[in-house]
Design an enzyme around this catalytic site. Structure first.
Site, PDB file in Angstrom:
ATOM      1  NE  ARG A   8      -0.572   0.198   4.979  1.00 28.41           N
ATOM      2  CZ  ARG A   8      -0.962   0.841   6.059  1.00 28.41           C
ATOM      3  NH1 ARG A   8      -2.009   1.645   6.014  1.00 28.41           N
ATOM      4  NH2 ARG A   8      -0.326   0.691   7.204  1.00 28.41           N
TER       5      ARG A   8
ATOM      6  CD  GLU B 156     -16.720   2.924   0.873  1.00 31.75           C
ATOM      7  OE1 GLU B 156     -16.003   3.066   1.886  1.00 31.75           O
ATOM      8  OE2 GLU B 156     -17.973   2.916   0.917  1.00 31.75           O
TER       9      GLU B 156
ATOM     10  CG  PHE C 193     -14.911  -0.562   2.260  1.00 27.12           C
ATOM     11  CD1 PHE C 193     -15.814  -1.387   2.917  1.00 27.12           C
ATOM     12  CD2 PHE C 193     -13.963   0.106   3.017  1.00 27.12           C
ATOM     13  CE1 PHE C 193     -15.782  -1.524   4.296  1.00 27.12           C
ATOM     14  CE2 PHE C 193     -13.925  -0.028   4.396  1.00 27.12           C
ATOM     15  CZ  PHE C 193     -14.836  -0.840   5.041  1.00 27.12           C
TER      16      PHE C 193
ATOM     17  CG  HIS D 216      -5.981  -1.825   4.517  1.00 28.19           C
ATOM     18  ND1 HIS D 216      -5.443  -0.808   3.767  1.00 28.19           N
ATOM     19  CD2 HIS D 216      -5.697  -1.562   5.812  1.00 28.19           C
ATOM     20  CE1 HIS D 216      -4.837   0.055   4.581  1.00 28.19           C
ATOM     21  NE2 HIS D 216      -4.964  -0.379   5.825  1.00 28.19           N
TER      22      HIS D 216
ATOM     23  CG  ASP E  53      -8.699  -3.075  10.699  1.00 24.51           C
ATOM     24  OD1 ASP E  53      -8.437  -2.666  11.841  1.00 24.51           O
ATOM     25  OD2 ASP E  53      -8.451  -2.438   9.670  1.00 24.51           O
TER      26      ASP E  53
ATOM     27  NE  ARG F 154      -3.128  -2.340   9.306  1.00 27.53           N
ATOM     28  CZ  ARG F 154      -3.921  -2.460  10.355  1.00 27.53           C
ATOM     29  NH1 ARG F 154      -4.859  -3.397  10.369  1.00 27.53           N
ATOM     30  NH2 ARG F 154      -3.797  -1.651  11.382  1.00 27.53           N
TER      31      ARG F 154
END
Length: 312
Positions: free
Chosen positions: A10, A58, A83, A109, A117, A167
């Site tokens: 990322r 999104e 998303f 991610h 998460d 990530r």
């Protein structure tokens, strides 16, 4: 590989966008209130007038990206994979894929390495979703160098592209003068005659380490990095299968619909071969430290080594 330089892809995405922005005024970056996490904030700092924060919306962001592409811009729409591919699937399919618009989707991610998460954010289904959209190119880079090359290649490609970034910091393995990124072409990282390991994204470095462990046991494993899952390098996959007779696929994604499924589709039609798929089984992830999750779900070097040995 603790002494090897590690960078999260990322981070590579954000840095590559900033470089791309310097050379091409038509590049516009969109984000959904996650510029700090997706690293598009690097582009925003350099080119604030060409960065659009669409908020936590999104689906609307994909529509905006489609409109910008129709107007001649080259938009990079960015959000978490869950998303970008999950929540906004309809808009990606109908507003971007159907009219074949020149939109690039940067999905960060992805996979279980999102870590704490948890299952709601650990998207292990995005490759499967994006593969089904006609004309969509799907790229899953293995390290910093490949991720930057992927962004450049996505820009140069005329049409929709889905890029998958992580990530967790991963080892830099492609820092070699002969390295060349080409859409739709796999990279042979290690030659071997006993078995072929075909990997994509985060586990590629772990597969190389597992191959070294196998070599110590007298097993000569061929390791192939597939950065472009669609279009797949069918010629390389078929040739490797014929050469070694057995294939193992490894991915930080569901074993349903991802790299393993793409490889099996090709081999069943062109070179029937016994294949073992290593990835996330038919289950959700869970909250926990990324490195521990990679180990628990069998994507670390030791786990790959053990599974390949059992397969042989």
């Amino acid at each position: 590989m603790s002494d090897v330089k590690k960078i999260a892809t990322r981070e590579s995405y954000g840095n590559a966008l900033a470089e791309l922005g310097k050379a091409h005024d038509e590049v516009v970056v969109l984000d959904a209130d996650l510029a700090a996490a997706t690293k598009t904030g690097v582009f925003k700092k350099a080119f604030p007038e060409r960065h659009i924060d669409c908020g936590i919306a999104e689906c609307n962001m994909m529509g905006v990206a489609a409109g910008l592409a129709a107007a001649g811009k080259v938009p990079f729409a960015s959000s978490f994979a869950m998303f970008a591919a999950g929540r906004a699937f309809e808009q990606v399919r109908n507003s971007i894929g159907y009219p074949k618009l020149n939109v690039k989707i940067g999905a960060t991610h992805a996979g279980i390495s999102v870590g704490e998460d948890g299952a709601t954010h650990q998207c292990n289904e995005d490759i499967a979703l994006m593969r089904t959209i006609p004309g969509m190119v799907v790229i899953n880079p293995s390290d910093d160098i490949e991720a930057k090359a992927a962004v450049q290649a996505a820009y140069e490609h005329a049409g929709p592209v889905y890029m998958r970034f992580g990530r967790l910091a991963v080892p830099v393995i492609n820092d070699k003068p002969e390295y060349k990124f080409e859409l739709g072409k796999g990279v042979v990282l290690r030659e071997g005659k006993d078995i072929t390991i075909i990997a994509t994204g985060l586990p590629v470095a772990n597969c190389l380490e597992a191959a070294e462990k196998l070599a110590a046991d007298g097993v000569d494993a061929k390791v192939i990095n597939i950065h472009t899952i669609k279009p797949l390098d069918e010629e390389l996959v078929v040739a490797a299968a014929k050469e070694t007779g057995k294939v193992v696929t490894v991915e930080e994604h569901s074993i349903i619909g991802g790299l393993g499924s793409a490889v099996c589709d090709v081999l069943s039609a062109k070179a029937p071969t016994q294949v073992m798929k290593i990835g996330i089984n038919d289950t959700y992830g869970e909250s926990g430290p990324a490195v521990e999750l990679v180990k628990k779900y069998g994507l670390d070097a030791d786990s790959i080594y053990e599974k390949v040995k059992s397969f042989l």
